[in-house]
Design an enzyme around this catalytic site. Structure first.
Site, PDB file in Angstrom:
ATOM      1  N   SER A  64       0.800  -1.229   0.000  1.00 42.21           N
ATOM      2  CA  SER A  64       0.000   0.000   0.000  1.00 42.21           C
ATOM      3  C   SER A  64       0.833   1.281   0.000  1.00 42.21           C
ATOM      4  O   SER A  64       1.503   1.583  -0.972  1.00 42.21           O
ATOM      5  CB  SER A  64      -0.946  -0.055   1.189  1.00 42.21           C
ATOM      6  N   ASP A 278      -2.097   1.361  -3.409  1.00 44.40           N
ATOM      7  CA  ASP A 278      -3.006   0.273  -3.818  1.00 44.40           C
ATOM      8  C   ASP A 278      -4.451   0.767  -3.935  1.00 44.40           C
ATOM      9  O   ASP A 278      -5.384  -0.028  -3.983  1.00 44.40           O
ATOM     10  CB  ASP A 278      -2.902  -0.926  -2.872  1.00 44.40           C
ATOM     11  N   ASN A 372      -6.420   9.729   7.342  1.00 45.67           N
ATOM     12  CA  ASN A 372      -5.534   9.504   6.196  1.00 45.67           C
ATOM     13  C   ASN A 372      -6.285   9.172   4.904  1.00 45.67           C
ATOM     14  O   ASN A 372      -5.664   8.920   3.871  1.00 45.67           O
ATOM     15  CB  ASN A 372      -4.487   8.438   6.510  1.00 45.67           C
ATOM     16  N   SER A 499       3.579   2.215  14.946  1.00 49.31           N
ATOM     17  CA  SER A 499       2.942   1.923  13.650  1.00 49.31           C
ATOM     18  C   SER A 499       2.807   0.418  13.482  1.00 49.31           C
ATOM     19  O   SER A 499       3.635  -0.349  13.972  1.00 49.31           O
ATOM     20  CB  SER A 499       3.812   2.491  12.532  1.00 49.31           C
ATOM     21  N   GLY A 500       1.772   0.002  12.779  1.00 50.33           N
ATOM     22  CA  GLY A 500       1.603  -1.421  12.471  1.00 50.33           C
ATOM     23  C   GLY A 500       2.003  -1.741  11.050  1.00 50.33           C
ATOM     24  O   GLY A 500       1.805  -2.867  10.588  1.00 50.33           O
TER      25      GLY A 500
HETATM   26  C1  G16 Z   1      -2.913   0.758   6.549  1.00 48.45           C
HETATM   27  C2  G16 Z   1      -4.217   0.486   7.240  1.00 48.45           C
HETATM   28  C3  G16 Z   1      -4.799   1.778   7.759  1.00 48.45           C
HETATM   29  C4  G16 Z   1      -3.785   2.508   8.633  1.00 48.45           C
HETATM   30  C5  G16 Z   1      -2.452   2.666   7.900  1.00 48.45           C
HETATM   31  C6  G16 Z   1      -1.361   3.192   8.801  1.00 48.45           C
HETATM   32  O1  G16 Z   1      -3.145   1.582   5.436  1.00 48.45           O
HETATM   33  O2  G16 Z   1      -5.101  -0.130   6.336  1.00 48.45           O
HETATM   34  O3  G16 Z   1      -5.955   1.474   8.488  1.00 48.45           O
HETATM   35  O4  G16 Z   1      -4.252   3.764   8.989  1.00 48.45           O
HETATM   36  O5  G16 Z   1      -2.011   1.411   7.420  1.00 48.45           O
HETATM   37  O6  G16 Z   1      -1.210   2.304   9.864  1.00 48.45           O
HETATM   38  P1  G16 Z   1      -0.054   2.434  10.929  1.00 48.45           P
HETATM   39  O7  G16 Z   1      -0.160   3.815  11.461  1.00 48.45           O
HETATM   40  O8  G16 Z   1      -0.352   1.363  11.945  1.00 48.45           O
HETATM   41  O9  G16 Z   1       1.239   2.236  10.194  1.00 48.45           O
HETATM   42  P2  G16 Z   1      -2.558   1.232   4.014  1.00 48.45           P
HETATM   43  O10 G16 Z   1      -3.195   2.209   3.104  1.00 48.45           O
HETATM   44  O11 G16 Z   1      -1.074   1.369   4.124  1.00 48.45           O
HETATM   45  O12 G16 Z   1      -2.997  -0.201   3.801  1.00 48.45           O
END
Ligand code: G16
Length: 544
Positions: A64, A278, A372, A499-500
């Site tokens: 993404s 994506d 976002n 962050s995940g």
């Molecule tokens: C993904 C998740 C989103 C999240 C973003 C950032 O987005 O689908 O819900 O807000 O990551 O997450 P984090 O702050 O935990 O890194 P994407 O568009 O990268 O798939």
């Protein structure tokens, strides 16, 4: 299960020794070269999930918004939603099992989840345009095949398109036809139906510039152009022919840096938007005559859509429960506007579409958006039935027309997940129907100045949070420090969370002026650096 075959093929997709990954906010994400074993194993897991649910399961290969060198994978559950939480844990265990543990972990998952190994399995696969994606998606198909699963490879698709395909297949076509053409037709027809009367009453066309982050969105938007009505003129920028994926462009760049992407020229007042890599997120923006940049993020989008839906519900005389779901990143002004001016209940969920989606399912109509730009609208089965019935049977012309518009809106929305293309068409339709310019939409409320920063630490898991990520529980002393800093500023708020999707700690701050928001964000970053094991140089002051 043919363990001999699994072991044999697994060796061809060997796990880098000692590597440990976690199924995070949106699946696994890391450097592409470390993901081959995870892809193979997610092929295995998708087969087990498919056998257990007796449904088609999706596997999307994408990272993404992450840089081009990264990649990732996420599984899609039967109705197009994110993988169930219990299976996320299985995914993490499976991805991290050493070769000799693989058999035990697979057996354990089957036992815990009562997987009928004799059942059939069907998996659909999609991928984004990253150079590594094709090979990695082949590793997924290897995993599916070795457990005797059947699959269909959709090849290059946006993430929301694959979610749509999964839902179509498991609802036997009720949600739509499970092809990209089916997707284009469903959305385009709904857009035409929703806007045709308003378009017939106005001169000119709808014109919009789209920054596609040099990603899959460009390919799919181009293909979809053939299905658009002549009045809709979409100009595609950052289509991948010149620039690098997500580099200085795309929804994440524009939102975080609060400035336009490179590769897109804007005239004052011109409506522009950015997808991410994506195409599951979208943000809008424009510059005014004085050259100031204005961002309309997920919060502004949620507000526009909520206003539109609420007005239609009142016209149709429908009394359905309605709520908006946001995260801690939602601008304070947006929450205030929704609650106090629009009188809409607002809920705060943890970051990650899966959390917002679940909360939104509690209402007849649940609008969810992350700031976002990732979001959509969910209609309960009962609400959808009521609206479709009224659109057909209502005797009162005005009410019937409103119900018809709600019905077309339902068909235009991708309810499975946030979808930049579907959201873009809905926003364009609403602007036409409400006869709003982008500046008028922007003026619904004024955002509090805010700043997002990233801090590198040795192990971001030292930060644990509570209260929908608005407060840090560990490391000791961090929350107290943040509270002290927030108290120094007016209208201020700040939080931190690991962050995940990236190996960083995210910092968010808002305050009465941009300078104060920047200073607060910087001071909170320093607190994270000092109390949570920062690596490298301490964070530098923000230069806006
Ligand atoms: C993904 C998740 C989103 C999240 C973003 C950032 O987005 O689908 O819900 O807000 O990551 O997450 P984090 O702050 O935990 O890194 P994407 O568009 O990268 O798939």
């Amino acid at each position: 299960m043919d363990f001999e075959a699994v072991t044999k093929y697994s060796k061809l997709h060997a796990k880098p020794p000692g590597l440990s990954l976690q199924y995070g906010t949106a699946g696994f994400r890391t450097k592409a070269e470390n993901l081959d074993h995870t892809m193979f194993r997610m092929g295995l897991l998708a087969v087990l999930r498919s056998k257990q649910t007796k449904s088609t399961i999706g596997v999307m290969v994408t990272a993404s918004h992450n840089p081009e060198e990264d990649n990732g994978v996420k599984l899609i559950d039967p109705l197009g939603e994110m993988l169930a939480a219990a299976w996320e844990e299985h995914a993490t265990r499976l991805a991290n099992a050493e070769e000799e543990e693989l058999q035990r972990v697979l057996t354990d998952i089957c036992r815990k989840e009562a997987v009928d190994l004799l059942g059939n399995a069907f998996v659909v696969i999609g991928r984004d345009t990253r150079p590594s994606s094709k090979k990695l998606s082949q590793s997924v198909t290897d995993g599916v095949s070795v457990l005797g699963g059947q699959y269909h490879d959709y090849g290059l698709v946006t993430t929301p398109q694959l979610h749509y395909m999964v839902c179509c297949r498991n609802t036997h076509g009720n949600y739509g036809i499970a092809t990209v053409e089916g997707y284009y037709e469903k959305l385009s027809n709904a857009f035409v139906e929703l806007t045709k009367q308003a378009m017939s009453q106005r001169d000119g066309h709808i014109s919009l510039k789209v920054d596609c982050a040099n990603g899959i969105g460009a390919l799919k938007l181009k293909e979809m152009g053939r299905y658009f009505p002549a009045c809709l003129m979409v100009h595609i920028d950052n289509d991948g022919t010149k620039g690098k994926l997500n580099h200085l462009c795309g929804a994440d760049f524009v939102k975080v840096h609060q400035k336009p992407p490179v590769g897109l020229e804007m005239k004052p007042g011109e409506r522009c938007c950015s997808f991410d890599g994506d195409a599951d997120r979208i943000v809008y923006y424009y510059t005014d005559v004085a050259g100031h940049f204005h961002l309309l993020d997920g919060d502004k989008i949620a507000t526009l859509i909520s206003t539109f839906l609420k007005e239609l519900l009142v016209k149709a005389g429908q009394t359905l429960t309605f709520a908006v779901v946001q995260t801690a990143y939602a601008n304070g002004s947006s929450t205030c506007y929704l609650e106090e001016t629009m009188k809409v209940p607002v809920h705060c969920a943890k970051t990650g579409v899966k959390h917002l989606h679940h909360k939104a399912q509690e209402f007849d109509i649940g609008v969810y958006f992350e700031a976002n730009g990732h979001g959509t609208v969910l209609f309960s089965k009962a609400a959808e039935q009521k609206i479709r019935y009224q659109a057909k049977e209502e005797k009162d012309n005005r009410k019937r027309e409103a119900a018809k518009m709600l019905e077309n809106t339902i068909d235009l929305i991708n309810q499975t997940v946030g979808d930049a293309i579907s959201d873009m068409l809905l926003i364009e339709a609403i602007l036409v129907l409400k006869n709003l310019t982008v500046a008028q939409w922007d003026s619904m409320y004024t955002d509090l100045p805010n700043r997002q920063l990233k801090v590198k630490v040795a192990d971001r898991r030292v930060i644990d949070t509570t209260d929908a990520e608005r407060r840090a529980v560990t490391p000791p002393g961090l929350q107290e420090k943040i509270d002290d800093l927030v108290n120094k500023f007016q209208l201020a708020r700040a939080f931190v969370r690991p962050s995940g999707t990236e190996d960083v700690v995210r910092v968010y701050a808002e305050a009465d002026t941009q300078e104060n928001a920047d200073n607060l964000a910087h001071e909170v970053s320093l607190a994270v650096y000092h109390l949570a094991g920062g690596v490298g140089e301490p964070p530098k002051a923000v230069t806006s």
